[in-house]
Design an enzyme around this catalytic site. Sequence first.
Site, PDB file in Angstrom:
ATOM      1  N   LYS A 202       0.829  -1.207   0.000  1.00  0.00           N
ATOM      2  CA  LYS A 202       0.000   0.000   0.000  1.00  0.00           C
ATOM      3  C   LYS A 202       0.863   1.257   0.000  1.00  0.00           C
ATOM      4  O   LYS A 202       0.513   2.248  -0.638  1.00  0.00           O
ATOM      5  CB  LYS A 202      -0.976  -0.001   1.187  1.00  0.00           C
ATOM      6  CG  LYS A 202      -2.099  -1.021   0.984  1.00  0.00           C
ATOM      7  CD  LYS A 202      -3.258  -0.812   1.925  1.00  0.00           C
ATOM      8  CE  LYS A 202      -4.401  -1.746   1.546  1.00  0.00           C
ATOM      9  NZ  LYS A 202      -5.547  -1.671   2.438  1.00  0.00           N
TER      10      LYS A 202
ATOM     11  N   LYS B 238      -5.027  -9.776  -5.786  1.00  0.00           N
ATOM     12  CA  LYS B 238      -6.284 -10.106  -5.093  1.00  0.00           C
ATOM     13  C   LYS B 238      -7.348  -9.048  -5.407  1.00  0.00           C
ATOM     14  O   LYS B 238      -7.024  -7.880  -5.632  1.00  0.00           O
ATOM     15  CB  LYS B 238      -6.060 -10.251  -3.583  1.00  0.00           C
ATOM     16  CG  LYS B 238      -5.904  -8.966  -2.833  1.00  0.00           C
ATOM     17  CD  LYS B 238      -6.268  -9.133  -1.354  1.00  0.00           C
ATOM     18  CE  LYS B 238      -6.406  -7.754  -0.718  1.00  0.00           C
ATOM     19  NZ  LYS B 238      -7.339  -7.641   0.353  1.00  0.00           N
TER      20      LYS B 238
ATOM     21  N   LYS C  13     -11.280  -3.776  -2.410  1.00  0.00           N
ATOM     22  CA  LYS C  13     -12.182  -2.615  -2.460  1.00  0.00           C
ATOM     23  C   LYS C  13     -11.493  -1.402  -3.047  1.00  0.00           C
ATOM     24  O   LYS C  13     -12.098  -0.606  -3.731  1.00  0.00           O
ATOM     25  CB  LYS C  13     -12.607  -2.214  -1.038  1.00  0.00           C
ATOM     26  CG  LYS C  13     -13.484  -3.160  -0.308  1.00  0.00           C
ATOM     27  CD  LYS C  13     -13.960  -2.449   0.975  1.00  0.00           C
ATOM     28  CE  LYS C  13     -13.920  -3.336   2.186  1.00  0.00           C
ATOM     29  NZ  LYS C  13     -12.608  -3.386   2.848  1.00  0.00           N
TER      30      LYS C  13
HETATM   31  N1  AQP Z   1      -9.748 -10.935  -2.420  1.00  0.00           N
HETATM   32  C1  AQP Z   1     -10.074 -11.443  -1.244  1.00  0.00           C
HETATM   33  N2  AQP Z   1     -10.323 -12.782  -1.126  1.00  0.00           N
HETATM   34  C2  AQP Z   1     -10.677 -13.303   0.073  1.00  0.00           C
HETATM   35  N3  AQP Z   1     -10.808 -12.577   1.209  1.00  0.00           N
HETATM   36  C3  AQP Z   1     -10.578 -11.247   1.130  1.00  0.00           C
HETATM   37  N4  AQP Z   1     -10.650 -10.250   2.025  1.00  0.00           N
HETATM   38  C4  AQP Z   1     -10.342  -9.074   1.438  1.00  0.00           C
HETATM   39  N5  AQP Z   1     -10.081  -9.274   0.136  1.00  0.00           N
HETATM   40  C5  AQP Z   1     -10.214 -10.617  -0.096  1.00  0.00           C
HETATM   41  C6  AQP Z   1     -11.019 -10.444   3.432  1.00  0.00           C
HETATM   42  O1  AQP Z   1     -12.080  -9.539   3.733  1.00  0.00           O
HETATM   43  C7  AQP Z   1     -12.001  -9.218   5.121  1.00  0.00           C
HETATM   44  C8  AQP Z   1     -12.200  -7.738   5.320  1.00  0.00           C
HETATM   45  O2  AQP Z   1     -11.152  -7.043   4.690  1.00  0.00           O
HETATM   46  P1  AQP Z   1     -10.821  -5.545   5.081  1.00  0.00           P
HETATM   47  O3  AQP Z   1     -11.932  -4.661   4.716  1.00  0.00           O
HETATM   48  O4  AQP Z   1     -10.453  -5.478   6.504  1.00  0.00           O
HETATM   49  O5  AQP Z   1      -9.556  -5.137   4.267  1.00  0.00           O
HETATM   50  P2  AQP Z   1      -8.666  -5.847   3.232  1.00  0.00           P
HETATM   51  O6  AQP Z   1      -8.257  -7.199   3.664  1.00  0.00           O
HETATM   52  O7  AQP Z   1      -7.524  -4.941   2.915  1.00  0.00           O
HETATM   53  O8  AQP Z   1      -9.702  -5.950   2.014  1.00  0.00           O
HETATM   54  P3  AQP Z   1      -9.819  -5.044   0.767  1.00  0.00           P
HETATM   55  O9  AQP Z   1     -11.110  -5.283   0.101  1.00  0.00           O
HETATM   56  O10 AQP Z   1      -8.596  -5.219  -0.075  1.00  0.00           O
HETATM   57  O11 AQP Z   1      -9.879  -3.595   1.385  1.00  0.00           O
HETATM   58  P4  AQP Z   1      -8.989  -2.318   1.113  1.00  0.00           P
HETATM   59  O12 AQP Z   1      -9.054  -2.132  -0.377  1.00  0.00           O
HETATM   60  O13 AQP Z   1      -9.659  -1.243   1.872  1.00  0.00           O
HETATM   61  O14 AQP Z   1      -7.615  -2.600   1.582  1.00  0.00           O
HETATM   62  C9  AQP Z   1     -10.662  -9.728   5.627  1.00  0.00           C
HETATM   63  O15 AQP Z   1     -10.852 -10.916   6.383  1.00  0.00           O
HETATM   64  C10 AQP Z   1      -9.903 -10.042   4.378  1.00  0.00           C
HETATM   65  O16 AQP Z   1      -8.977 -11.082   4.547  1.00  0.00           O
END
Ligand code: AQP
Length: 326
Positions: A110, A192, A195
Site C-alpha cells: 500500500k 487479489k 475494495k
Molecule cells: N480478495 C479477497 N479474497 C478473500 N478474502 C478477502 N478479504 C479481502 N479481500 C479478499 C477479506 O475480507 C475481510 C475484510 O477485509 P478488510 O476490509 O479489513 O480489508 P482488506 O483485507 O484490505 O480488504 P480489501 O477489500 O482489499 O480492502 P482495502 O481495499 O480497503 O484494503 C478480511 O478478512 C480479508 O482477509
Amino acid sequence: MARILSCIQPTGDVQLGNYFGAIRRWVEDQTPESFHGIVDLHALTVPRDPVEMRAKTLELAQILLASGLDPTSTTLFVQSHVHEHAELGWIMGCTAALGELERMTQFKDKSARQSGFISGGLLLYPALMAADILLYDADEVPVGDDQRQHIELTRDVAGRFNARYGDTFVVPKATIARAGARIMDLQNPTNKMSKSADSPQGTVLVLDDPKDIERKIKRAVTDTDNEVRYDPETKPGLANLLQILAVCTATTPDAVAGRYQQYGPLKADTAAALVEYLRPVQRRFAELESDPSYVRKVLSDGADKAQSVAAVTLARARKALGLLER
Ligand code: AQP
C-alpha cells in the site's frame, strides 16, 4: 465454544473477496461468542471524505445484516464506538517492533501504491488490528488469506506482552477457508480482488446489478489453451472462476473443473450461480436500507456489549503494565 473475532473496514464497496473470504463464514459460524467490528479507525490510514465515511459505515452494517448476521446472537459494533481499541492499539504499537511492522506485505504494497503522503497509521495498522483481536480474548479469527501475516504478528505481540508482563492475552489463531480465501481480480488474476483497487471491471461488488455481474464474469481474463483444470499457479484466471463457482455451489474447485470441457459454459454457469447466490443478500439489503434507525440501534447495542468485554481486557492489560489507576 470458541470466541470468534473478525472485522472489516468501511473503505469502499464490499467486494466478492470480502464476502467469500470473511463475511459468509462469519454468518455460517455465528454463535453468541461471535464479535464482528466495522473498523472505521483503520479506514483513516488514508484521508477520507467525512460524508462518505459515515455513509459507508452505515451501508456496511446493512450489508452485514443483509448477509445474515443475527444481532440477537452475534455482537456487531463500530470500532470507534469502543474507545478501548484505540487505547490498546497504542499499547500494541509499543509492543510491536518497528522492523516487524515494516516487514508487513500490506504496508509495503500500500505504501508503494500511494504517491506522496503516507501516514504513520499505515505502518501502525497491524498494531491496532492486534488490539481489535486481543480485546475480545478471541480464540479464532476467520479471515481471508491476505490477513494471515497480520494474525501472525498479533500472535507474536500477544506472546511478547505475556512474556514481559505476565499472562494477559489469549493468543488467537487465524482460520482460513479452503475455498474462497483469496479471490483474485477478474482482470488481473495475479492480484487479489480489493475494495480500493482501481479495477472496476475486475471487481465484483456484493451489491452489483445482476447484469454487471454477468458482464464482469464473462469478460474475466483466462488463458488461451482452453483446457479446464484447477491450477492456480499456471491458470490463475480460470482457477479464480472455479473457486467462485465452487463457493456458490458448495463444492470444491477440482470437482467443478471436472464438469467442464470449455471456458464459455463455465463462465456462463459461474455468472448465473453468482447472481443467484447474491440475490437474497441484495433483497434484504434493500429492505434494511429503508430502515436506518433499526441499524443504528443494532450498532448501539453492539457497542455496549462489545465494550463490556473490551473494558475488562483493557483493565487487565493496564494492571499488568503498572499504569496507575485513578
Ligand atoms: N480478495 C479477497 N479474497 C478473500 N478474502 C478477502 N478479504 C479481502 N479481500 C479478499 C477479506 O475480507 C475481510 C475484510 O477485509 P478488510 O476490509 O479489513 O480489508 P482488506 O483485507 O484490505 O480488504 P480489501 O477489500 O482489499 O480492502 P482495502 O481495499 O480497503 O484494503 C478480511 O478478512 C480479508 O482477509
